[in-house]
Design a protein around this motif. Structure first.
Motif, PDB file in Angstrom:
ATOM      1  N   VAL A   1       9.204  -6.639   3.215  1.00  0.00           N
ATOM      2  CA  VAL A   1      10.159  -5.958   4.094  1.00  0.00           C
ATOM      3  C   VAL A   1      10.410  -4.506   3.687  1.00  0.00           C
ATOM      4  O   VAL A   1      11.204  -3.814   4.321  1.00  0.00           O
ATOM      5  N   ILE A   2       9.740  -4.037   2.650  1.00  0.00           N
ATOM      6  CA  ILE A   2       9.908  -2.663   2.182  1.00  0.00           C
ATOM      7  C   ILE A   2       8.700  -1.839   2.652  1.00  0.00           C
ATOM      8  O   ILE A   2       7.587  -2.017   2.140  1.00  0.00           O
ATOM      9  N   PRO A   3       8.895  -0.935   3.612  1.00  0.00           N
ATOM     10  CA  PRO A   3       7.764  -0.170   4.157  1.00  0.00           C
ATOM     11  C   PRO A   3       6.959   0.589   3.103  1.00  0.00           C
ATOM     12  O   PRO A   3       5.732   0.648   3.176  1.00  0.00           O
ATOM     13  N   TYR A   4       7.637   1.168   2.116  1.00  0.00           N
ATOM     14  CA  TYR A   4       6.928   1.922   1.073  1.00  0.00           C
ATOM     15  C   TYR A   4       5.975   1.010   0.315  1.00  0.00           C
ATOM     16  O   TYR A   4       4.827   1.384   0.039  1.00  0.00           O
ATOM     17  N   ALA A   5       6.432  -0.192  -0.029  1.00  0.00           N
ATOM     18  CA  ALA A   5       5.576  -1.137  -0.742  1.00  0.00           C
ATOM     19  C   ALA A   5       4.361  -1.488   0.113  1.00  0.00           C
ATOM     20  O   ALA A   5       3.236  -1.571  -0.396  1.00  0.00           O
ATOM     21  N   GLN A   6       4.573  -1.671   1.393  1.00  0.00           N
ATOM     22  CA  GLN A   6       3.463  -1.997   2.291  1.00  0.00           C
ATOM     23  C   GLN A   6       2.466  -0.842   2.369  1.00  0.00           C
ATOM     24  O   GLN A   6       1.257  -1.063   2.339  1.00  0.00           O
ATOM     25  N   THR A   7       2.956   0.376   2.454  1.00  0.00           N
ATOM     26  CA  THR A   7       2.085   1.553   2.520  1.00  0.00           C
ATOM     27  C   THR A   7       1.220   1.664   1.271  1.00  0.00           C
ATOM     28  O   THR A   7       0.039   2.008   1.361  1.00  0.00           O
ATOM     29  N   MET A   8       1.804   1.368   0.118  1.00  0.00           N
ATOM     30  CA  MET A   8       1.081   1.478  -1.151  1.00  0.00           C
ATOM     31  C   MET A   8       0.244   0.243  -1.471  1.00  0.00           C
ATOM     32  O   MET A   8      -0.467   0.226  -2.473  1.00  0.00           O
ATOM     33  N   GLY A   9       0.343  -0.784  -0.670  1.00  0.00           N
ATOM     34  CA  GLY A   9      -0.409  -2.014  -0.939  1.00  0.00           C
ATOM     35  C   GLY A   9       0.195  -2.832  -2.061  1.00  0.00           C
ATOM     36  O   GLY A   9      -0.500  -3.587  -2.736  1.00  0.00           O
ATOM     37  N   ILE A  10       1.514  -2.687  -2.260  1.00  0.00           N
ATOM     38  CA  ILE A  10       2.205  -3.404  -3.338  1.00  0.00           C
ATOM     39  C   ILE A  10       2.808  -4.693  -2.797  1.00  0.00           C
ATOM     40  O   ILE A  10       3.501  -4.690  -1.788  1.00  0.00           O
ATOM     41  N   SER A  11       2.520  -5.772  -3.488  1.00  0.00           N
ATOM     42  CA  SER A  11       3.101  -7.068  -3.152  1.00  0.00           C
ATOM     43  C   SER A  11       3.635  -7.689  -4.433  1.00  0.00           C
ATOM     44  O   SER A  11       3.459  -7.137  -5.520  1.00  0.00           O
ATOM     45  N   LEU A  12       4.292  -8.822  -4.302  1.00  0.00           N
ATOM     46  CA  LEU A  12       4.847  -9.528  -5.452  1.00  0.00           C
ATOM     47  C   LEU A  12       4.318 -10.945  -5.477  1.00  0.00           C
ATOM     48  O   LEU A  12       4.054 -11.533  -4.434  1.00  0.00           O
ATOM     49  N   ARG A  13       4.203 -11.486  -6.674  1.00  0.00           N
ATOM     50  CA  ARG A  13       3.805 -12.881  -6.826  1.00  0.00           C
ATOM     51  C   ARG A  13       4.416 -13.432  -8.094  1.00  0.00           C
ATOM     52  O   ARG A  13       4.841 -12.676  -8.979  1.00  0.00           O
ATOM     53  N   LEU A  14       4.477 -14.747  -8.167  1.00  0.00           N
ATOM     54  CA  LEU A  14       4.814 -15.409  -9.412  1.00  0.00           C
ATOM     55  C   LEU A  14       3.485 -15.716 -10.081  1.00  0.00           C
ATOM     56  O   LEU A  14       2.562 -16.235  -9.432  1.00  0.00           O
ATOM     57  N   ALA A  15       3.360 -15.388 -11.361  1.00  0.00           N
ATOM     58  CA  ALA A  15       2.092 -15.571 -12.066  1.00  0.00           C
ATOM     59  C   ALA A  15       1.633 -17.025 -11.958  1.00  0.00           C
ATOM     60  O   ALA A  15       2.440 -17.943 -12.067  1.00  0.00           O
ATOM     61  N   PRO A  16       0.335 -17.197 -11.727  1.00  0.00           N
ATOM     62  CA  PRO A  16      -0.196 -18.562 -11.646  1.00  0.00           C
ATOM     63  C   PRO A  16      -0.201 -19.233 -13.019  1.00  0.00           C
ATOM     64  O   PRO A  16       0.355 -18.704 -13.971  1.00  0.00           O
ATOM     65  N   ASP A  17      -0.834 -20.360 -13.114  1.00  0.00           N
ATOM     66  CA  ASP A  17      -0.903 -21.134 -14.364  1.00  0.00           C
ATOM     67  C   ASP A  17      -1.292 -20.263 -15.553  1.00  0.00           C
ATOM     68  O   ASP A  17      -1.964 -19.257 -15.410  1.00  0.00           O
ATOM     69  N   GLY A  18      -0.873 -20.689 -16.716  1.00  0.00           N
ATOM     70  CA  GLY A  18      -1.205 -19.979 -17.940  1.00  0.00           C
ATOM     71  C   GLY A  18       0.050 -19.696 -18.741  1.00  0.00           C
ATOM     72  O   GLY A  18       1.140 -20.161 -18.410  1.00  0.00           O
ATOM     73  N   PRO A  19      -0.091 -18.887 -19.768  1.00  0.00           N
ATOM     74  CA  PRO A  19       1.057 -18.617 -20.643  1.00  0.00           C
ATOM     75  C   PRO A  19       2.181 -17.844 -19.967  1.00  0.00           C
ATOM     76  O   PRO A  19       3.304 -17.848 -20.437  1.00  0.00           O
ATOM     77  N   HIS A  20       1.881 -17.178 -18.867  1.00  0.00           N
ATOM     78  CA  HIS A  20       2.895 -16.382 -18.167  1.00  0.00           C
ATOM     79  C   HIS A  20       3.266 -16.985 -16.816  1.00  0.00           C
ATOM     80  O   HIS A  20       3.790 -16.275 -15.949  1.00  0.00           O
ATOM     81  N   ALA A  21       3.014 -18.264 -16.643  1.00  0.00           N
ATOM     82  CA  ALA A  21       3.270 -18.937 -15.368  1.00  0.00           C
ATOM     83  C   ALA A  21       4.723 -18.720 -14.940  1.00  0.00           C
ATOM     84  O   ALA A  21       5.649 -18.837 -15.743  1.00  0.00           O
ATOM     85  N   GLY A  22       4.908 -18.378 -13.681  1.00  0.00           N
ATOM     86  CA  GLY A  22       6.241 -18.182 -13.132  1.00  0.00           C
ATOM     87  C   GLY A  22       6.810 -16.790 -13.313  1.00  0.00           C
ATOM     88  O   GLY A  22       7.862 -16.476 -12.766  1.00  0.00           O
ATOM     89  N   GLU A  23       6.129 -15.926 -14.049  1.00  0.00           N
ATOM     90  CA  GLU A  23       6.587 -14.552 -14.274  1.00  0.00           C
ATOM     91  C   GLU A  23       6.392 -13.732 -12.998  1.00  0.00           C
ATOM     92  O   GLU A  23       5.357 -13.831 -12.342  1.00  0.00           O
ATOM     93  N   LEU A  24       7.376 -12.917 -12.652  1.00  0.00           N
ATOM     94  CA  LEU A  24       7.265 -12.035 -11.494  1.00  0.00           C
ATOM     95  C   LEU A  24       6.284 -10.917 -11.814  1.00  0.00           C
ATOM     96  O   LEU A  24       6.408 -10.258 -12.853  1.00  0.00           O
ATOM     97  N   GLN A  25       5.318 -10.703 -10.929  1.00  0.00           N
ATOM     98  CA  GLN A  25       4.332  -9.646 -11.127  1.00  0.00           C
ATOM     99  C   GLN A  25       4.188  -8.830  -9.852  1.00  0.00           C
ATOM    100  O   GLN A  25       4.189  -9.372  -8.749  1.00  0.00           O
ATOM    101  N   GLY A  26       4.075  -7.526 -10.034  1.00  0.00           N
ATOM    102  CA  GLY A  26       3.737  -6.642  -8.938  1.00  0.00           C
ATOM    103  C   GLY A  26       2.228  -6.552  -8.861  1.00  0.00           C
ATOM    104  O   GLY A  26       1.549  -6.542  -9.892  1.00  0.00           O
ATOM    105  N   VAL A  27       1.694  -6.492  -7.657  1.00  0.00           N
ATOM    106  CA  VAL A  27       0.250  -6.388  -7.448  1.00  0.00           C
ATOM    107  C   VAL A  27       0.001  -5.234  -6.494  1.00  0.00           C
ATOM    108  O   VAL A  27       0.590  -5.180  -5.419  1.00  0.00           O
TER     109      VAL A  27
END
Length: 163
Positions: free
Chosen positions: A27-53
């Motif tokens: 919902v943030i136009p600037y993030a969309q323009t820059m190709g920035i999204s968010l995810r929770l890290a998949p399986d592994g030692p950092h599972a569930g961590e918020l990450q910018g992509v």
């Protein structure tokens, strides 16, 4: 609380309830323009961590001779990740505002997707400090790190910020 802050708090609440931080960046136009999204890290030692992509796009190239990502694009990912981290983790009463952002560029960013994570290092009543790092293929080899100081509350009450 301004209407914008109330709207953003609602978006954060809905994204949390769905367990999908991507709804927040969507919902943030600037993030969309820059190709920035968010995810929770998949399986592994950092599972569930918020990450910018930041998805790679030709418009993000700063030096076509190498080619290397533009420093401003990396800065956008780092700053956005710091703000999204605070919104996701602590839901401040208003949208955080950047006071300062110090970026250390460690190596050239290649033309591939770039990831970032933010870790709040100190949270005061008015200001929160967040350490952010960005990497590409190997998390142990960051391409840039940043220290962000964000205003989350002022003497006049919650920070007023219009998107």
């Amino acid at each position: 609380m301004s209407p914008t802050d109330a709207w953003l708090q609602q978006v954060v609440a809905e994204a949390r309830a769905a367990g999908d931080p991507g709804r927040l960046a969507a919902v943030i136009p600037y993030a969309q323009t820059m190709g920035i999204s968010l995810r929770l890290a998949p399986d592994g030692p950092h599972a569930g961590e918020l990450q910018g992509v930041m998805r790679f796009g030709e418009q993000l190239i700063g030096n076509p001779m190498l080619p290397a990502l533009h420093g401003g694009a990396l800065c956008a990912l780092l700053e956005s990740t710091a703000i999204f981290q605070l919104l996701w983790e602590s839901a401040p009463p208003a949208t955080p505002r950047t006071i300062s952002l110090t970026v250390e560029y460690l190596r050239s960013g290649r033309p591939v997707d770039t990831f970032a994570r933010g870790v709040p290092t100190r949270q005061g009543r008015r200001v929160t400090n967040v350490r952010v790092e960005a990497w590409q293929d190997d998390r142990a080899r960051p391409i840039a790190v940043a220290s962000a100081h964000l205003l989350v509350h002022s003497d006049e009450g919650p920070v007023k910020f219009e998107l």
